[in-house]
Scaffold this motif. Sequence first.
Motif, PDB file in Angstrom:
ATOM      1  N   VAL A   1     -40.998  12.136  82.195  1.00 56.00           N
ATOM      2  CA  VAL A   1     -42.162  12.957  82.007  1.00 56.00           C
ATOM      3  C   VAL A   1     -41.693  14.291  81.415  1.00 56.00           C
ATOM      4  N   ILE A   2     -42.219  14.664  80.248  1.00 57.38           N
ATOM      5  CA  ILE A   2     -41.898  15.964  79.663  1.00 57.38           C
ATOM      6  C   ILE A   2     -42.751  17.016  80.375  1.00 57.38           C
ATOM      7  N   THR A   3     -42.105  18.024  80.931  1.00 51.23           N
ATOM      8  CA  THR A   3     -42.835  19.070  81.645  1.00 51.23           C
ATOM      9  C   THR A   3     -42.972  20.350  80.828  1.00 51.23           C
ATOM     10  N   SER A   4     -42.153  20.517  79.789  1.00 51.65           N
ATOM     11  CA  SER A   4     -42.253  21.672  78.913  1.00 51.65           C
ATOM     12  C   SER A   4     -41.537  21.361  77.609  1.00 51.65           C
ATOM     13  N   GLY A   5     -42.146  21.739  76.496  1.00 49.42           N
ATOM     14  CA  GLY A   5     -41.540  21.517  75.188  1.00 49.42           C
ATOM     15  C   GLY A   5     -41.521  22.806  74.407  1.00 49.42           C
ATOM     16  N   VAL A   6     -42.126  22.793  73.228  1.00 46.15           N
ATOM     17  CA  VAL A   6     -42.197  24.000  72.401  1.00 46.15           C
ATOM     18  C   VAL A   6     -43.114  25.015  73.075  1.00 46.15           C
ATOM     19  N   ARG A   7     -42.677  26.271  73.106  1.00 54.07           N
ATOM     20  CA  ARG A   7     -43.482  27.343  73.701  1.00 54.07           C
ATOM     21  C   ARG A   7     -43.601  28.499  72.715  1.00 54.07           C
ATOM     22  N   GLY A  35     -38.417   9.598  90.657  1.00 57.11           N
ATOM     23  CA  GLY A  35     -37.558   8.796  91.523  1.00 57.11           C
ATOM     24  C   GLY A  35     -36.075   8.952  91.270  1.00 57.11           C
ATOM     25  N   ALA A  36     -35.686   9.574  90.153  1.00 57.01           N
ATOM     26  CA  ALA A  36     -34.267   9.787  89.853  1.00 57.01           C
ATOM     27  C   ALA A  36     -33.794  11.082  90.498  1.00 57.01           C
ATOM     28  N   THR A  37     -32.524  11.153  90.823  1.00 57.83           N
ATOM     29  CA  THR A  37     -31.969  12.396  91.337  1.00 57.83           C
ATOM     30  C   THR A  37     -31.622  13.308  90.168  1.00 57.83           C
ATOM     31  N   VAL A  38     -31.443  14.590  90.481  1.00 65.11           N
ATOM     32  CA  VAL A  38     -31.004  15.550  89.474  1.00 65.11           C
ATOM     33  C   VAL A  38     -29.694  15.060  88.854  1.00 65.11           C
ATOM     34  N   ARG A  39     -28.809  14.571  89.672  1.00 66.04           N
ATOM     35  CA  ARG A  39     -27.516  14.070  89.182  1.00 66.04           C
ATOM     36  C   ARG A  39     -27.717  12.935  88.185  1.00 66.04           C
ATOM     37  N   GLU A  40     -28.569  11.967  88.503  1.00 67.51           N
ATOM     38  CA  GLU A  40     -28.815  10.836  87.596  1.00 67.51           C
ATOM     39  C   GLU A  40     -29.390  11.304  86.269  1.00 67.51           C
ATOM     40  N   MET A  41     -30.334  12.252  86.322  1.00 68.12           N
ATOM     41  CA  MET A  41     -30.927  12.752  85.076  1.00 68.12           C
ATOM     42  C   MET A  41     -29.899  13.525  84.257  1.00 68.12           C
ATOM     43  N   ILE A  56     -27.487  21.655  78.782  1.00 68.46           N
ATOM     44  CA  ILE A  56     -28.111  20.800  79.785  1.00 68.46           C
ATOM     45  C   ILE A  56     -28.232  21.639  81.050  1.00 68.46           C
ATOM     46  N   GLY A  57     -29.436  21.714  81.572  1.00 64.96           N
ATOM     47  CA  GLY A  57     -29.657  22.430  82.817  1.00 64.96           C
ATOM     48  C   GLY A  57     -30.335  21.521  83.814  1.00 64.96           C
ATOM     49  N   ILE A  68     -34.751  18.440  84.614  1.00 64.74           N
ATOM     50  CA  ILE A  68     -33.662  18.906  83.771  1.00 64.74           C
ATOM     51  C   ILE A  68     -34.196  19.579  82.515  1.00 64.74           C
ATOM     52  N   HIS A  69     -33.332  20.359  81.900  1.00 70.08           N
ATOM     53  CA  HIS A  69     -33.569  20.995  80.600  1.00 70.08           C
ATOM     54  C   HIS A  69     -32.507  20.422  79.674  1.00 70.08           C
ATOM     55  N   ALA A  70     -32.887  20.110  78.452  1.00 75.49           N
ATOM     56  CA  ALA A  70     -31.911  19.682  77.449  1.00 75.49           C
ATOM     57  C   ALA A  70     -32.270  20.342  76.127  1.00 75.49           C
ATOM     58  N   ASP A  71     -31.241  20.865  75.445  1.00 74.92           N
ATOM     59  CA  ASP A  71     -31.492  21.421  74.118  1.00 74.92           C
ATOM     60  C   ASP A  71     -30.359  21.040  73.181  1.00 74.92           C
ATOM     61  N   VAL A  72     -30.667  21.090  71.897  1.00 71.39           N
ATOM     62  CA  VAL A  72     -29.705  20.668  70.878  1.00 71.39           C
ATOM     63  C   VAL A  72     -28.933  21.845  70.297  1.00 71.39           C
TER      64      VAL A  72
END
Length: 108
Positions: A1-7, A35-41, A56-57, A68-72
């Motif tokens: 589930v995307i919780t935040s994208g472009v702002r 259902g996934a843990t922070v570690r798994e994500m 990666i946050g 999690i946060h991911a950026d390129v």
Amino acid sequence: VITSGVRCRERNKLVGGAGQSAHVLGLAADGKVIGATVREMFEAAEKVEAFREGGIGAYDGGPRGGRIHADVGRGTKRPARWWVGSDGVYVRGVPREDWPGWEVRAIA
């Protein structure tokens, strides 16, 4: 589930985003896998080369569960940023067993 994208800058400030947030540039997204843990994500995000080179946050998420946060990145040569926890503890090079909030599960 995307919780935040472009702002836009205003929204980024409202949610407490970094002043130079990759979200404002369209280079980042936050999300969770129910259902996934922070570690798994986090470990799944690590498998994507662009995220390893950008950032990666992982957040314990409080009552909303982990995410999690991911950026390129921005095409610069600066080192990738990896952080864990609501207070943004940088963890690159820190043993994983010492990372805070590591086993929190994402919830709906």
